[in-house]
Design an enzyme around this catalytic site. Structure first.
Site, PDB file in Angstrom:
ATOM      1  N   CYS A 191       0.153  -1.198   0.123  1.00 23.80           N
ATOM      2  CA  CYS A 191       0.110   0.132   0.220  1.00 23.80           C
ATOM      3  C   CYS A 191       0.768   0.901   0.099  1.00 23.80           C
ATOM      4  CB  CYS A 191      -0.892  -0.051   1.139  1.00 23.80           C
ATOM      5  SG  CYS A 191      -0.247  -0.759   2.831  1.00 23.80           S
ATOM      6  N   HIS A 201      -2.720   5.997   5.026  1.00 24.75           N
ATOM      7  CA  HIS A 201      -1.767   6.517   5.654  1.00 24.75           C
ATOM      8  C   HIS A 201      -0.380   7.738   4.460  1.00 24.75           C
ATOM      9  CE1 HIS A 201      -1.067   2.297   6.603  1.00 24.75           C
ATOM     10  NE2 HIS A 201      -0.588   1.740   5.795  1.00 24.75           N
TER      11      HIS A 201
END
Length: 319
Positions: free
Chosen positions: A128, A240
């Site tokens: 990711c 994130h």
């Protein structure tokens, strides 16, 4: 179109369901697979109840066109032949096949064409943190080749799954109630803390997560770029963030970079410091794009540029 989800009960599997629905993905049938623990569970999809089938080595994937798998590297390796033997395309979220030469590692905004050549019927989904970074890097790469990247990541609890998100909630509750703190998903308490370790350490002192960013970026971008990463777990819940510094072959102005990001595929420019307007994980959870802000010239290198990105790593990074 007949679609399967393997690992439907996890955070990513649940996101698969939401994304397939909200995008009105063109399919006639959805088949759900899970472990012994989740087999028999019922999920509602488009008003229809679907029972989770036990994943096993049989002919259940006959007639399946696409299988989205997110059940861990061990499961992906064990069941890859079972899933693909009748012609299903396996789009795998785990780390099992990412660096295999015969498996394309694909981020659609960067190297979609790679997905067309898949000798084993498998397409790997990158880590990711790598995904959101290369979506942003691609916009700069089109202006001038990127030679080096330094990146520090600020990774939310959700990167470790649904149970980790629950644990962060519970830790804050326990602390405020003066109760002993439960620590299971991470090496240390995450609430009110930062942990400068994501995944296990390798011999060179970098973690596996940090080395993934080095190796995967080169494969996806077909580039000799060198990436030095420090990955940090932070007590955000979901999405994130990354602070990125790049060195390009020629100097790139802030104005050029802003225009490239504004027009980049899969990117949203959010860069108005005077109005305190910049990407933050609190406001980006559940959204598709990678948001870019804090764009500046690097003060130590005339060919350097630095910027900040945030993206929902469950949705953008995995699902």
């Amino acid at each position: 179109m007949k679609v399967a989800i393997v690992g439907v009960s996890g955070a990513v599997g649940q996101e698969f369901l939401r994304v397939l629905d909200e995008r009105n993905f063109p399919m006639d049938e959805l088949v759900l697979f899970g472990s012994k623990r989740s087999a028999g569970t019922m999920y509602t999809f488009r008003g229809k109840q679907i029972e989770v089938k036990l994943l096993q080595h049989n002919d259940d994937f006959k007639g399946i066109d696409i299988a989205f798998t997110s059940a861990g590297a061990g499961t992906s390796k064990e069941f890859a032949d079972t899933i693909t033997k009748f012609g299903a395309v396996m789009i795998d979220n785990s780390s099992a096949f990412r660096m295999d030469n015969d498996v394309p590692l694909v981020v659609p905004e960067v190297n979609a064409a790679d997905a067309l050549e898949r000798p084993h019927g498998i397409i790997a989904n990158p880590n990711c943190t790598t995904i959101q970074m290369v979506v942003a890097l691609e916009a700069i790469e089109k202006l001038s080749h990127i030679k080096k990247v330094h990146v520090s990541t600020y990774q939310a609890a959700s990167g470790a799954g649904a149970a980790a998100m629950d644990e962060l909630y519970e830790q804050y509750r326990q602390i405020l109630a003066n109760e002993p703190v439960t620590i299971e998903k991470f090496a240390y308490q995450l609430a009110f803390n930062l942990i400068p370790q994501v995944d296990v350490f390798t011999e060179n002192g970098y973690t596996k997560e940090e080395m993934k960013m080095y190796n995967e970026t080169r494969k996806i971008m077909h580039s000799d770029v060198k990436v030095s990463a420090t990955c940090v777990r932070v007590p955000a819940l979901r999405a994130h963030s990354e602070s990125i510094w790049v060195e390009t072959e020629r100097p790139i102005s802030v104005e050029e970079a802003r225009e490239a990001f504004a027009n980049g595929d899969g990117l949203i420019l959010q860069d108005n410091p005077a109005e305190k307007d910049y990407p933050m994980p609190l406001f980006i959870a559940g959204k598709d794009p990678v948001y870019v802000g804090r764009i500046r010239k690097d003060l130590s290198n005339e060919n350097g540029l630095t910027f900040w990105i945030v993206s929902d790593q469950i949705k953008k990074g995995a699902a």
